[in-house]
Design a protein around this motif. Structure first.
Motif, PDB file in Angstrom:
ATOM      1  N   ILE A  28       0.879  -1.173   0.000  1.00 45.18           N
ATOM      2  CA  ILE A  28       0.000   0.000   0.000  1.00 45.18           C
ATOM      3  C   ILE A  28       0.910   1.214   0.000  1.00 45.18           C
ATOM      4  O   ILE A  28       1.636   1.454   0.971  1.00 45.18           O
ATOM      5  N   VAL A  29       0.889   1.968  -1.092  1.00 44.63           N
ATOM      6  CA  VAL A  29       1.815   3.072  -1.299  1.00 44.63           C
ATOM      7  C   VAL A  29       1.050   4.385  -1.285  1.00 44.63           C
ATOM      8  O   VAL A  29       0.015   4.531  -1.955  1.00 44.63           O
ATOM      9  N   GLU A  30       1.567   5.332  -0.519  1.00 47.12           N
ATOM     10  CA  GLU A  30       0.985   6.675  -0.473  1.00 47.12           C
ATOM     11  C   GLU A  30       1.834   7.620  -1.305  1.00 47.12           C
ATOM     12  O   GLU A  30       3.035   7.749  -1.095  1.00 47.12           O
ATOM     13  N   PHE A  31       1.192   8.290  -2.261  1.00 47.60           N
ATOM     14  CA  PHE A  31       1.824   9.364  -3.018  1.00 47.60           C
ATOM     15  C   PHE A  31       1.476  10.672  -2.303  1.00 47.60           C
ATOM     16  O   PHE A  31       0.293  10.999  -2.148  1.00 47.60           O
ATOM     17  N   TYR A  32       2.493  11.410  -1.880  1.00 46.91           N
ATOM     18  CA  TYR A  32       2.260  12.598  -1.069  1.00 46.91           C
ATOM     19  C   TYR A  32       3.132  13.749  -1.547  1.00 46.91           C
ATOM     20  O   TYR A  32       4.000  13.586  -2.422  1.00 46.91           O
ATOM     21  N   ALA A  33       2.886  14.916  -0.984  1.00 42.30           N
ATOM     22  CA  ALA A  33       3.706  16.098  -1.250  1.00 42.30           C
ATOM     23  C   ALA A  33       3.819  16.895   0.044  1.00 42.30           C
ATOM     24  O   ALA A  33       2.857  16.968   0.823  1.00 42.30           O
ATOM     25  N   ASN A  34       4.966  17.480   0.270  1.00 40.17           N
ATOM     26  CA  ASN A  34       5.208  18.194   1.525  1.00 40.17           C
ATOM     27  C   ASN A  34       4.333  19.434   1.670  1.00 40.17           C
ATOM     28  O   ASN A  34       4.017  19.850   2.784  1.00 40.17           O
ATOM     29  N   TRP A  35       3.929  20.039   0.532  1.00 43.35           N
ATOM     30  CA  TRP A  35       3.156  21.270   0.610  1.00 43.35           C
ATOM     31  C   TRP A  35       1.671  21.012   0.887  1.00 43.35           C
ATOM     32  O   TRP A  35       0.919  21.941   1.196  1.00 43.35           O
ATOM     33  N   SER A  36       1.238  19.771   0.802  1.00 41.67           N
ATOM     34  CA  SER A  36      -0.183  19.443   0.965  1.00 41.67           C
ATOM     35  C   SER A  36      -0.532  19.284   2.439  1.00 41.67           C
ATOM     36  O   SER A  36       0.029  18.432   3.132  1.00 41.67           O
ATOM     37  N   SER A  37      -1.458  20.095   2.919  1.00 38.61           N
ATOM     38  CA  SER A  37      -1.899  19.979   4.310  1.00 38.61           C
ATOM     39  C   SER A  37      -2.638  18.669   4.548  1.00 38.61           C
ATOM     40  O   SER A  37      -2.580  18.099   5.643  1.00 38.61           O
ATOM     41  N   GLU A  38      -3.347  18.156   3.511  1.00 39.71           N
ATOM     42  CA  GLU A  38      -4.035  16.875   3.665  1.00 39.71           C
ATOM     43  C   GLU A  38      -3.034  15.734   3.860  1.00 39.71           C
ATOM     44  O   GLU A  38      -3.269  14.820   4.660  1.00 39.71           O
ATOM     45  N   CYS A  39      -1.909  15.804   3.158  1.00 41.47           N
ATOM     46  CA  CYS A  39      -0.878  14.777   3.325  1.00 41.47           C
ATOM     47  C   CYS A  39      -0.275  14.841   4.728  1.00 41.47           C
ATOM     48  O   CYS A  39      -0.021  13.807   5.353  1.00 41.47           O
ATOM     49  N   GLN A  40      -0.040  16.041   5.227  1.00 42.49           N
ATOM     50  CA  GLN A  40       0.516  16.192   6.566  1.00 42.49           C
ATOM     51  C   GLN A  40      -0.449  15.671   7.620  1.00 42.49           C
ATOM     52  O   GLN A  40      -0.036  15.036   8.599  1.00 42.49           O
ATOM     53  N   SER A  41      -1.737  15.916   7.431  1.00 44.22           N
ATOM     54  CA  SER A  41      -2.721  15.444   8.395  1.00 44.22           C
ATOM     55  C   SER A  41      -2.871  13.928   8.359  1.00 44.22           C
ATOM     56  O   SER A  41      -3.109  13.295   9.394  1.00 44.22           O
TER      57      SER A  41
END
Length: 303
Positions: A159-172
């Motif tokens: 299960i792989v998460e694609f994320y970005a540091n600028w995204s508040s949803e990713c941080q949460s």
């Protein structure tokens, strides 16, 4: 009984709350979110402020200020209905409180409004929300390792998460994903992450848009035998993400309980088969020498 349970839980987690709240980002955010309330109610300061109250008391809110604060409360309550972590609740509260403070200060005195807006701008540019740095069983991929890891063992589900540091949803979502990895990580079910903002070519190859308008970050993709089986959020014909809440519903949507049990049964079956075929082998356990998650090659600080 519910009230007593809540109070007990609060005091039980009080050390963690102190550790969480005593960080520069949260301390400054609390001060800036309550700046108007402090100035309006602080003796020695409020006497010099303008007011539209009929009694002329400058240390109490007028009807327009009360209206703005009530509207702020309603907006925060609506936004927090979908919040799943303490960071999300606090983030929504801080963001809309600062917006309300800007309106209130400009209405009170344009000079105070300009000063507060300048402070907010400097704060946003210099102080970032702390990233989750807690325990986790997550493999951090790069553009050179993701394909090899996903295709290394066909028996492993990723299960792989694609994320970005600028995204508040990713941080949460970071703490939720970490907790899922702690609970469900095993030999046949593993968790990984890749910075889609940093490795744009990988994001394009796996059809994950990094545009804020597409709202595809974070994206969770389930891989079996190196092939994509499902992803959330799903993408419509216009390449925009279908609204989906990242929370504990990941367990239900991705059938984590079933995948975990199937992985444990598969491991048990391989161990029993190995014992039958090699009874004299010392320590005859699982054939897979890697029973725990690989140590990440990229530091979490690179996030």
């Amino acid at each position: 009984m519910g009230l007593i349970t809540g109070v007990i839980a609060f005091f039980y987690h009080l050390p963690q709350i102190y550790k969480w709240i005593f960080k520069p980002y949260y301390i400054i955010s609390i001060l800036m979110s309550t700046a108007f309330l402090i100035i309006r109610k602080c003796p020695g300061l409020c006497e010099n402020l303008n007011t539209e109250r009929e009694d002329g008391n400058p240390c109490d809110f007028d009807w327009r200020e009360v209206e703005i604060l009530m509207f702020l409360s309603a907006i925060v309550m609506m936004k927090n209905r979908r919040a799943i972590t303490l960071e999300q609740h606090a983030g929504n509260l801080f963001m809309f409180s600062k917006v309300a403070n800007v309106i209130l200060f400009f209405r009170l005195d344009i000079r105070l409004g300009i000063l507060y807006f300048a402070l907010i701008t400097a704060f946003v540019m210099t102080c970032k929300q702390p990233l989750y740095m807690g325990p986790e069983y997550i493999k951090y991929f790069s553009d050179k390792t993701i394909d090899a890891e996903l295709n290394q063992d066909s028996r492993v589900t990723w299960i792989v998460e694609f994320y970005a540091n600028w995204s508040s949803e990713c941080q949460s979502f970071a703490s939720v994903f970490a907790n899922l990895s702690l609970k469900y990580n095993c030999t046949g079910l593993r968790f990984g992450k890749i910075d889609a903002g940093r490795y744009d070519e990988v994001a394009k190859r796996y059809q994950v848009s990094t545009s804020p308008l597409a709202r595809q970050l974070p994206s969770l993709v389930l891989f079996q035998s190196g092939r994509e089986v499902m992803r959330r959020p799903m993408v419509d014909s216009k390449r925009r993400a279908v609204s989906w809440t990242f929370s504990e519903n990941v367990i239900r949507e991705f059938n984590l309980n079933e995948l975990y049990q199937a992985s444990k049964q598969m491991k048990k079956g391989r161990a029993e088969k190995g014992e039958e075929q090699k009874p004299s082998q010392p320590g005859g356990g699982s054939e897979d020498p890697q029973s725990e998650l690989d140590i990440t090659e990229e530091s979490k600080k690179d996030k």
